[in-house]
Structure formats: structure tokens, C-alpha cells
Enzyme design. Structure first.
Site, mmCIF file in Angstrom:
data_model
loop_
_atom_site.group_PDB
_atom_site.id
_atom_site.type_symbol
_atom_site.label_atom_id
_atom_site.label_comp_id
_atom_site.label_asym_id
_atom_site.label_seq_id
_atom_site.Cartn_x
_atom_site.Cartn_y
_atom_site.Cartn_z
ATOM 1 N N SER A 1 14.070 50.734 35.329
ATOM 2 C CA SER A 1 12.862 50.362 36.053
ATOM 3 C C SER A 1 12.720 51.241 37.284
ATOM 4 O O SER A 1 13.718 51.650 37.878
ATOM 5 C CB SER A 1 12.959 48.902 36.479
ATOM 6 N N ARG A 2 11.453 51.463 37.688
ATOM 7 C CA ARG A 2 11.286 52.273 38.890
ATOM 8 C C ARG A 2 11.733 51.534 40.146
ATOM 9 O O ARG A 2 11.922 52.139 41.194
ATOM 10 C CB ARG A 2 9.867 52.808 39.007
ATOM 11 N N ASP B 1 5.352 71.458 68.484
ATOM 12 C CA ASP B 1 4.349 71.738 67.459
ATOM 13 C C ASP B 1 3.299 72.728 67.945
ATOM 14 O O ASP B 1 2.592 72.470 68.915
ATOM 15 C CB ASP B 1 3.681 70.407 67.091
ATOM 16 N N ILE C 1 1.231 76.595 56.896
ATOM 17 C CA ILE C 1 0.160 77.221 57.672
ATOM 18 C C ILE C 1 -1.081 77.275 56.787
ATOM 19 O O ILE C 1 -1.100 77.949 55.755
ATOM 20 C CB ILE C 1 0.565 78.614 58.203
ATOM 21 N N CYS D 1 -7.986 71.557 57.983
ATOM 22 C CA CYS D 1 -7.601 72.842 58.555
ATOM 23 C C CYS D 1 -8.558 73.927 58.068
ATOM 24 O O CYS D 1 -8.882 73.968 56.881
ATOM 25 C CB CYS D 1 -6.185 73.137 58.082
ATOM 26 N N THR E 1 -7.925 77.254 59.115
ATOM 27 C CA THR E 1 -7.235 78.502 59.469
ATOM 28 C C THR E 1 -7.441 79.590 58.416
ATOM 29 O O THR E 1 -7.685 80.757 58.746
ATOM 30 C CB THR E 1 -5.719 78.225 59.650
ATOM 31 N N ARG E 2 -7.351 79.193 57.152
ATOM 32 C CA ARG E 2 -7.471 80.216 56.094
ATOM 33 C C ARG E 2 -8.873 80.811 56.069
ATOM 34 O O ARG E 2 -9.042 81.985 55.757
ATOM 35 C CB ARG E 2 -7.101 79.612 54.734
ATOM 36 N N GLY F 1 -1.281 69.470 53.149
ATOM 37 C CA GLY F 1 -1.690 69.819 51.797
ATOM 38 C C GLY F 1 -1.493 68.742 50.744
ATOM 39 O O GLY F 1 -1.940 68.915 49.612
ATOM 40 N N GLY G 1 -4.014 63.579 56.396
ATOM 41 C CA GLY G 1 -5.159 62.966 55.722
ATOM 42 C C GLY G 1 -4.823 61.717 54.917
ATOM 43 O O GLY G 1 -5.592 60.757 54.903
ATOM 44 N N SER H 1 8.059 56.370 40.549
ATOM 45 C CA SER H 1 7.683 56.609 39.157
ATOM 46 C C SER H 1 8.010 58.052 38.748
ATOM 47 O O SER H 1 8.522 58.287 37.647
ATOM 48 C CB SER H 1 6.194 56.312 38.994
HETATM 49 P P1 5GP Z 1 -2.842 67.021 55.740
HETATM 50 O O1 5GP Z 1 -1.737 66.071 55.423
HETATM 51 O O2 5GP Z 1 -4.004 66.321 56.367
HETATM 52 O O3 5GP Z 1 -3.244 67.862 54.574
HETATM 53 O O4 5GP Z 1 -2.256 68.045 56.813
HETATM 54 C C1 5GP Z 1 -1.751 67.611 58.053
HETATM 55 C C2 5GP Z 1 -1.327 68.813 58.868
HETATM 56 O O5 5GP Z 1 -2.440 69.694 59.109
HETATM 57 C C3 5GP Z 1 -0.847 68.488 60.262
HETATM 58 O O6 5GP Z 1 0.435 67.954 60.306
HETATM 59 C C4 5GP Z 1 -0.948 69.843 60.954
HETATM 60 O O7 5GP Z 1 0.162 70.675 60.686
HETATM 61 C C5 5GP Z 1 -2.167 70.448 60.285
HETATM 62 N N1 5GP Z 1 -3.352 70.380 61.160
HETATM 63 C C6 5GP Z 1 -3.813 69.329 61.858
HETATM 64 N N2 5GP Z 1 -4.936 69.640 62.537
HETATM 65 C C7 5GP Z 1 -5.189 70.935 62.266
HETATM 66 C C8 5GP Z 1 -6.205 71.849 62.691
HETATM 67 O O8 5GP Z 1 -7.141 71.519 63.418
HETATM 68 N N3 5GP Z 1 -6.100 73.116 62.226
HETATM 69 C C9 5GP Z 1 -5.073 73.506 61.409
HETATM 70 N N4 5GP Z 1 -5.028 74.784 61.038
HETATM 71 N N5 5GP Z 1 -4.121 72.668 60.964
HETATM 72 C C10 5GP Z 1 -4.178 71.395 61.393
#
Ligand code: 5GP
Length: 362
Positions: A25-26, A126, A177, A183, A185-186, A218, A240, A327
Site C-alpha cells: 500500500s502507498r 537568496d 534559474i 518568472c 527571466t528566460r 518549475g 505556485g 504513489s
Molecule cells: P514555482 O514553484 O512557482 O514554479 O517557482 C518558485 C520559485 O520561482 C521561487 O522559489 C524563486 O526561486 C523563483 N521566483 C520567484 N519570484 C520570481 C521572479 O519574480 N522572477 C524570477 N526569475 N524567479 C522568481
């Protein structure tokens, strides 16, 4: 200019292959792990999932709820000594970190918090870009000041920088990153690294030195969290997935949508109630204005501001995530989370799941 030819992978590029399993079981799957940290020498036991130090996520109410399940929280940077004063009696020092940036004001505040509350064990340093020399210098400074604290620091995505941070005194390197849900950034910079490959490469580097890593960003579903652990992450940090709950403290926005249907008795339009919470990246315009009063001219915003569905209490989400990972372990024959990487074989896929009814509601 140089091009690296080998493919780098994201969570969505793989699935985990099922394997013969003796597990009944899990419920029997153990998710607690025990780690001894390289520099601090501290031993920690818990479920290695962390709330990100983001507004609406890394709050005191979130930490109080997560610690009930042995989950960890990196608290938001803007809490000061007065804020901690009220909460310290309720917080379990095993399950939270004080977060800090790298300015001299940040260091003064960090010192005031750590020196006032000697039972605090974890410090999370951070920054968006863990590749700058000044960040490395700051990390060394904090290590020299606090030899017995467990230091989390990042973010980086490559083995070389993971090793450098560990040699500078970091116990747990934060990896990621550009993969985050809010985010940009990319898009803004073109910089990033697919998260699954970043985990595999950084975990390998860290484990070789007896240190640990966090996969940060992510994860969109429990399956992604399981993939992060399967790839070798010691901890998985979620923004998120933990946002949108009561514990985050955001304002709940209620809106009514016309369903285009009529009530057959009253013939009045049928409205559908939808509830949202605002969620934003910590480098977004929203965060910069909230915490610094302005968007600095030389900076471009690298975060989004979005509305996400209101999700009520985080308890249900925690159970959903932990249930998913248990699971996964039963599918691959891992009796505990520690065994999951050993039992994981990733297969490359071009489609992760059948989404034909994803937008069809009852
Ligand atoms: P999630 O779980 O929402 O996919 O990613 C959370 C992570 O996104 C955070 O822990 C942090 O490293 C990153 N993050 C949070 N706010 C920002 C932002 O405004 N810009 C970027 N580039 N990364 C963010």
C-alpha cells in the site's frame, strides 16, 4: 560563442518508468528523510518539501501549517525582528529558515534576527543570480559569522557554481534559474537551464562533496515533485503550488461569470462564482513597488503578476502532493523517499498526458 549539443531536459520531457514492486500500500511509503549538513553538522529529519520565500507563500501561517506535516518554509525576506518576536514561540526551529538578500541593510537585519533568537537554525541567502562574485563573498561572510547555522544559498544551475558555493560554506545549494511559474527571466534575458538536467548535474556535484541541493521552481503538479526527487533533489521548493491558499494571506477576489444559460424557473441568467488570489514573482513590478516603493530604473522586471484560483486551506494541497509522491514510490518499488532516485528510470516522451478533457467541466 559555443553551442553545447547534448539535450537538457525539463520535467515535461520525461516520465518515470514503472517497475515491479513488493509494496502493498502507498500508506507504507516513508517520506521523512534524515540529513546531516556538511558545514553546520546539524542533523535534520522531515519531509523535504519547502515553501518558497515568496509573498503569499513563505508566510508565518504557512510555516505553522507546513510544520505540522514536517514540511519546511523559507520565510519571506521582509519579516523583521518584531515580526519574529510574535511568532517564535509557535515556530518549530527545525522547519523554517530566515531569508535574506545580500545588501548591507539585509546583513544588518539578518544579524539582528539571528542574534535575538538563538534557536534559529537555518539561513536562506537568496538572489536571482547566484553567479556574481559579490554573492559568493556575502556567503563566505555569513558562514564566518554563523559557523553552526545551516546555510541555504542560490540560485545556480550548474555543477561548477554548486561546488564553489559549497566550498564557500553553503550546506544546501538552491538550484533553478528561470523555471518558476511567475518568472520571466528566460523571456527578458534568454538565460536559463532546463530544471530536470539542472537537478541531475547539481545534485551530482553536491553529493560528491557531501552537501545537498534544493530543486527550486518549475513544479506544476505532484508528478513534477516526484520527478525532482527521482532526479536527485534532496529538497523540492514550491511557489505556485503553495500559492492561492488562506495561509498565504492574499486578498480573495470574487467574480461572477455569465454562463450563457438561463434558470428555467426564473429565466434569470445563471452566474458562476469564481474566486482568485493575486500571486506575483518577487522580481515583478508588483513586488518591487510593495517592498521598495519603486521599480529601479536600471532593472527590468523579471516576474509576472497573475491571478490564480483560490484554493482554500493548504492542508488539502499538502495531502494531494504527499499522496502523489507516495504513489510514485509504489509504482517504482521504492519503500521510502530515499530509495526513489535509485528506483527511477526516466523515459523521454513527446507527450506527458492526455489533455483532451482538461477544459471540459462538469
Ligand atoms: P514555482 O514553484 O512557482 O514554479 O517557482 C518558485 C520559485 O520561482 C521561487 O522559489 C524563486 O526561486 C523563483 N521566483 C520567484 N519570484 C520570481 C521572479 O519574480 N522572477 C524570477 N526569475 N524567479 C522568481
Amino acid at each position: 560563442m559555443r553551442i553545447e549539443q547534448d539535450d537538457k531536459l525539463d520535467f515535461s520531457d520525461v516520465l518515470i518508468r514503472p517497475k515491479r514492486s513488493a509494496l502493498v500500500s502507498r500508506k507504507d511509503v516513508e517520506l521523512n528523510r534524515s540529513y546531516t549538513f556538511k558545514h553546520s553538522g546539524q542533523t535534520w529529519t522531515g519531509v523535504p518539501i519547502m515553501a518558497a520565500n515568496m509573498d503569499g507563500v513563505g508566510t508565518f501561517p504557512m510555516a505553522l501549517e507546513l510544520q505540522k506535516h514536517n514540511l519546511f518554509s523559507c520565510l519571506v525576506k521582509n519579516y523583521d525582528v518584531e515580526d519574529y518576536l510574535k511568532q517564535i514561540p509557535n515556530l518549530n526551529p527545525e522547519y523554517f529558515a530566515v531569508s535574506t538578500g545580500t545588501s548591507s541593510r539585509d546583513l544588518t537585519k539578518l544579524k539582528s534576527i539571528i542574534d535575538t533568537f538563538p534557536n534559529i537554525k537555518f539561513i536562506c541567502i537568496d538572489v536571482a543570480n547566484g553567479y556574481s562574485e559579490s554573492f559568493g563573498t556575502f556567503v563566505s561572510k555569513v558562514r564566518a559569522l554563523y559557523p553552526k547555522h545551516t546555510i541555504i544559498a542560490g540560485n545556480v544551475v550548474t555543477a561548477d557554481m554548486t561546488q564553489e558555493l559549497i566550498l564557500r560554506g553553503v550546506d544546501i545549494v538552491k538550484v533553478g534559474i528561470g523555471p518558476g511559474s511567475v518568472c520571466t527571466t528566460r523571456i527578458q534575458t534568454g538565460v536559463g537551464y532546463p530544471q530536470l538536467s539542472a537537478i541531475i548535474e547539481c545534485a551530482d556535484a553536491a553529493h560528491g562533496l557531501g552537501a545537498h541541493i534544493i530543486s527550486d521552481g518549475g513544479c506544476t503538479c505532484p508528478g513534477d515533485v516526484a520527478k525532482a526527487f527521482g532526479a536527485g533533489a534532496d529538497f523540492v521548493m514550491l511557489g505556485g503550488m503553495f500559492a492561492g491558499h488562506n495561509e498565504g494571506g492574499g486578498t480573495i477576489i470574487t467574480e461572477y461569470y455569465d454562463t450563457q444559460k438561463k434558470d428555467l424557473e426564473t429565466m434569470l441568467p445563471v452566474l458562476e462564482k469564481k474566486q482568485f488570489v493575486e500571486f506575483y514573482g518577487m522580481s515583478s513590478d508588483t513586488a518591487m513597488i510593495k517592498h521598495h516603493g519603486e521599480v529601479a530604473e536600471y532593472r527590468s522586471s523579471e516576474g509576472r503578476t497573475v491571478r490564480i484560483p483560490y484554493k482554500n486551506d493548504v492542508n488539502t494541497t499538502i495531502k494531494d502532493i504527499l499522496g502523489g509522491i507516495r504513489s510514485t514510490c509504489t509504482y517504482v518499488g521504492a519503500p521510502n523517499l530515499k530509495q526513489l532516485p535509485r528506483c527511477t528510470t526516466f523515459i523521454r516522451v513527446s507527450k506527458q498526458f492526455n489533455d483532451v478533457f482538461v477544459n471540459s467541466k462538469h
